[in-house]
Structure formats: C-alpha cells, structure tokens
Scaffold this motif. Sequence first.
Motif, PDB file in Angstrom:
ATOM      1  N   GLN A  94     -12.015   9.871  49.993  1.00 50.03           N
ATOM      2  CA  GLN A  94     -10.738   8.988  49.235  1.00 50.03           C
ATOM      3  C   GLN A  94     -10.739   8.461  47.825  1.00 50.03           C
ATOM      4  OE1 GLN A  94     -11.182   5.685  51.928  1.00 50.03           O
ATOM      5  NE2 GLN A  94      -9.859   6.246  53.195  1.00 50.03           N
ATOM      6  N   GLN A  95     -12.403   9.159  47.123  1.00 55.23           N
ATOM      7  CA  GLN A  95     -12.425   8.962  45.912  1.00 55.23           C
ATOM      8  C   GLN A  95     -11.859   9.580  44.598  1.00 55.23           C
ATOM      9  OE1 GLN A  95     -16.053   6.974  45.862  1.00 55.23           O
ATOM     10  NE2 GLN A  95     -15.091   5.207  46.991  1.00 55.23           N
ATOM     11  N   MET A  96     -12.690  10.844  45.367  1.00 55.24           N
ATOM     12  CA  MET A  96     -12.243  12.146  44.370  1.00 55.24           C
ATOM     13  C   MET A  96     -11.177  12.640  43.369  1.00 55.24           C
ATOM     14  SD  MET A  96     -12.502  15.003  47.243  1.00 55.24           S
ATOM     15  CE  MET A  96     -10.744  15.357  48.581  1.00 55.24           C
ATOM     16  N   ASP A  97     -11.311  12.887  42.623  1.00 55.26           N
ATOM     17  CA  ASP A  97      -9.660  13.210  41.522  1.00 55.26           C
ATOM     18  C   ASP A  97     -10.259  15.140  41.975  1.00 55.26           C
ATOM     19  OD1 ASP A  97      -9.892  10.877  39.861  1.00 55.26           O
ATOM     20  OD2 ASP A  97     -12.342  11.731  40.325  1.00 55.26           O
ATOM     21  N   VAL A  98     -11.164  15.550  41.566  1.00 55.17           N
ATOM     22  CA  VAL A  98     -11.237  17.143  41.923  1.00 55.17           C
ATOM     23  C   VAL A  98     -11.703  18.277  43.171  1.00 55.17           C
ATOM     24  CG1 VAL A  98     -11.178  19.229  40.579  1.00 55.17           C
ATOM     25  CG2 VAL A  98     -11.338  17.257  39.343  1.00 55.17           C
TER      26      VAL A  98
ATOM     27  N   LEU B 265      -6.788  12.689  44.138  1.00 53.93           N
ATOM     28  CA  LEU B 265      -6.730  13.719  44.274  1.00 53.93           C
ATOM     29  C   LEU B 265      -5.827  13.678  43.060  1.00 53.93           C
ATOM     30  CD1 LEU B 265      -8.418  16.730  44.475  1.00 53.93           C
ATOM     31  CD2 LEU B 265      -6.531  17.176  46.373  1.00 53.93           C
ATOM     32  N   LYS B 266      -6.146  15.279  41.978  1.00 55.40           N
ATOM     33  CA  LYS B 266      -5.030  15.260  40.789  1.00 55.40           C
ATOM     34  C   LYS B 266      -5.145  16.704  40.760  1.00 55.40           C
ATOM     35  CE  LYS B 266      -6.591  11.136  38.088  1.00 55.40           C
ATOM     36  NZ  LYS B 266      -7.122  10.916  39.664  1.00 55.40           N
TER      37      LYS B 266
ATOM     38  N   GLU C 114       2.201  15.805  43.139  1.00 55.24           N
ATOM     39  CA  GLU C 114       1.891  16.820  41.314  1.00 55.24           C
ATOM     40  C   GLU C 114       0.823  17.197  41.236  1.00 55.24           C
ATOM     41  OE1 GLU C 114       4.111  13.879  38.753  1.00 55.24           O
ATOM     42  OE2 GLU C 114       5.464  14.640  39.108  1.00 55.24           O
ATOM     43  N   ILE C 115      -0.331  17.827  42.245  1.00 59.98           N
ATOM     44  CA  ILE C 115      -1.063  18.034  42.397  1.00 59.98           C
ATOM     45  C   ILE C 115      -1.108  19.383  41.719  1.00 59.98           C
ATOM     46  CG2 ILE C 115      -3.851  18.548  43.843  1.00 59.98           C
ATOM     47  CD1 ILE C 115      -2.785  16.075  45.697  1.00 59.98           C
ATOM     48  N   GLN C 116      -2.199  19.030  40.920  1.00 59.65           N
ATOM     49  CA  GLN C 116      -2.177  20.838  39.905  1.00 59.65           C
ATOM     50  C   GLN C 116      -3.170  21.747  41.009  1.00 59.65           C
ATOM     51  OE1 GLN C 116      -2.591  20.663  35.614  1.00 59.65           O
ATOM     52  NE2 GLN C 116      -3.335  18.539  35.727  1.00 59.65           N
TER      53      GLN C 116
ATOM     54  N   ASN D 261      -5.595  30.345  34.736  1.00 59.46           N
ATOM     55  CA  ASN D 261      -5.055  30.561  36.706  1.00 59.46           C
ATOM     56  C   ASN D 261      -4.585  29.301  37.497  1.00 59.46           C
ATOM     57  OD1 ASN D 261      -7.407  32.995  35.977  1.00 59.46           O
ATOM     58  ND2 ASN D 261      -7.834  32.595  38.233  1.00 59.46           N
ATOM     59  N   ASN D 262      -3.746  29.538  36.008  1.00 65.50           N
ATOM     60  CA  ASN D 262      -2.553  28.005  36.941  1.00 65.50           C
ATOM     61  C   ASN D 262      -1.601  28.659  38.072  1.00 65.50           C
ATOM     62  OD1 ASN D 262      -2.775  25.555  35.188  1.00 65.50           O
ATOM     63  ND2 ASN D 262      -2.967  27.312  34.401  1.00 65.50           N
ATOM     64  N   VAL D 263      -1.293  27.739  39.235  1.00 63.14           N
ATOM     65  CA  VAL D 263      -0.716  28.730  39.916  1.00 63.14           C
ATOM     66  C   VAL D 263       0.463  28.076  40.562  1.00 63.14           C
ATOM     67  CG1 VAL D 263      -0.688  28.272  42.998  1.00 63.14           C
ATOM     68  CG2 VAL D 263      -2.882  29.192  41.773  1.00 63.14           C
ATOM     69  N   ASN D 264       1.407  28.940  40.620  1.00 62.61           N
ATOM     70  CA  ASN D 264       2.700  27.829  40.176  1.00 62.61           C
ATOM     71  C   ASN D 264       2.866  27.851  41.813  1.00 62.61           C
ATOM     72  OD1 ASN D 264       6.186  28.144  40.555  1.00 62.61           O
ATOM     73  ND2 ASN D 264       5.974  28.670  38.842  1.00 62.61           N
ATOM     74  N   ILE D 265       3.309  26.382  41.955  1.00 59.42           N
ATOM     75  CA  ILE D 265       3.361  26.178  43.508  1.00 59.42           C
ATOM     76  C   ILE D 265       4.731  26.711  44.112  1.00 59.42           C
ATOM     77  CG2 ILE D 265       4.198  24.089  45.109  1.00 59.42           C
ATOM     78  CD1 ILE D 265       1.175  22.905  43.747  1.00 59.42           C
TER      79      ILE D 265
END
Length: 316
Positions: A40-44, A63-64, A85-87, A308-312
């Motif tokens: 519940q606390q993690m960002d990545v 989560l971001k 809007e999670i990358q 390596n960004n993924v286009n959702i």
Amino acid sequence: MLVVSLMRLDDQEVKLQEAFPNVDFKFYKHPSQLPEEVQQQMDVLISYHPEVDEAFIENAPQLKWIAWYATGVNPLPFEILKKREIQLTNAGGVHAQQLTEFLFAYILDDYKELKAIYEEQQARIYNHKRVTPSVKDQHILFLGTGKIPQRAAQVAQTLGMKTIGLNTTGHAADHFDETYAISERQHVYEKADIVVNLLPETVDTRYLLTAEDFKAMNQRTLFVNLGRGTIAKEAVIVDALKNKMIRKAYLDVFEKEPLESNSELYQLDNVFLTPHISGSHVDNKKLATDIFSNNLKSFLNNGDLIENNVNIDRGY
C-alpha cells in the motif's frame, strides 16, 4: 520513495542501494511474501509476475510506475493502469542478443543438416560427400521490426542474407532491405525462405497467423517462432507441418505453456521444440536493471521515464 522488487536481484540489489542512497528499496523473492502494508505504500514496482493483476494494483494506491522485467506486458491489466495513470516500462531489447543467437543456431542447424550428420555419426557412417546449402542470398522475413528483429536482421545481413520486415505501417527500419505492412503479409510470404515471428502479444497479434498465412508461404519455408505462442493456434501449425505447407519449424513458444506431453507437435518429424528458453540469459537481471537505473535517475529528477516506455493503448 519506496521501490519494491518482487524478485531478488542478486548483486544488483547492492548496486541500486549504493547508486540511490535516498531511495528505500525492499526486495522479496515472490509476490506472496509482500506484506500488505508495504504494498500500500510502494511508489515503484519491479516485477514480471502474473500476480500483478487488477486486485493487486487496486491494493497499491501510491503506485506510480511499474518496471516490468520482461518484454511482453500482455499479462498486465491495462485498463486500470490507464485509469490510474501508472507509467509502465519493460525490458525490451534485453533479450536481443540471446534470441538472435538461438535464431541462428536453429537456422544453421537446419541449413547445415547437423542433426542428419549426427545420426550418421551415431551409425558410424563417414559421409564426406554431403553438400549443404548456404544462407547467403536467402530471404529471411521477420514479423516485427523492433529492437530484437533489428539485431537479428543485422546478423542476417552480415551473413549475406536478404532481410524483409513486416510492421504495422510498413515503415522503414534499420537493417531491413525491404519493409511492408503486416496487412500485406500474404502477398509477401512468397519472397521468403525463412519466416521468423518476433511480435509481442497484443489484441492485434493474438492468433494473427491463420491457415491462410501458412498456405501463402512457400513449401520450402522454414518457420521459426521466438515471439509469442499465441501468434497462431497450435492446431494450425500442426496442420501446416503435417500437410507440408511449410518445410519445417523451430518453435520456442507455444499456444499453451508448458507444452502438454500429449501435444501432437511431439509426434511430427519436421518440427524441433525448445521449452521457451531462447530469451534466458545469465545477465538478464543486470541488463534489465541497467534500464531501470537509467529510468529511475530521470524519474527522481522530474517524474519522466526515458527508456523502454510502453504505450498502454498499443500494448507494447
């Protein structure tokens, strides 16, 4: 910032902690070991596990960014990622060298008739009159023109082969002599001596290849699948091999994995199977962590991911 990895990263853990002393890293061997309060606390999140589903993400409100340590991201719930809007980044390119080596191991095994030569060795036959074909001037067609196909096409060109690439629009790509849109594929197959699937699994590629595709290929075609097993139904591939629509196949991925022991593929003499190992490499964690580190530097600076960004929307 809290970064959680659902796998142990061996010596890469210390390197990450030393490179980012102000980041709190927590490493777990498996998702089942993750405490709920940490989730519940993690960002990545670093993972490649099927347990990272919609319910998992719902229980991670902070989560971001998900750093997916595999190339294919199809197991992930895209709708909630988009909504929140999670990358998302992947490990695309990490497997390029290893997959390329396996691809040419398959091709040269076939063209140089190494299995037949080994059978003669076992029978103590010294056949010095055997003559084998060359891959030079052979046309190799790739389904996909991304990082991995480009690396494979580069090696193919070094060996004197002619390279053909199929992608969404037919746009040019490095190391391809010709490129065409995937929608044109059934008119392009006739040029190819070797057809290689390296496409990711998306809504558009799932069961893309049908019986009509294999009928459009040459009977001399060698088919290699290193992408995703869902590119075609197993029954379609079996039928193409049994009815000699294609000459032979080397398959590393399958419609259903693990491949069941009663699969008809095991009964055919013109197919060779490997158990989804062509991307496995001792340095995969290091290579994926190099991508992650580059992204984390940027993410800490301005929230952007640079590699390596993924286009959702597209799924890759």
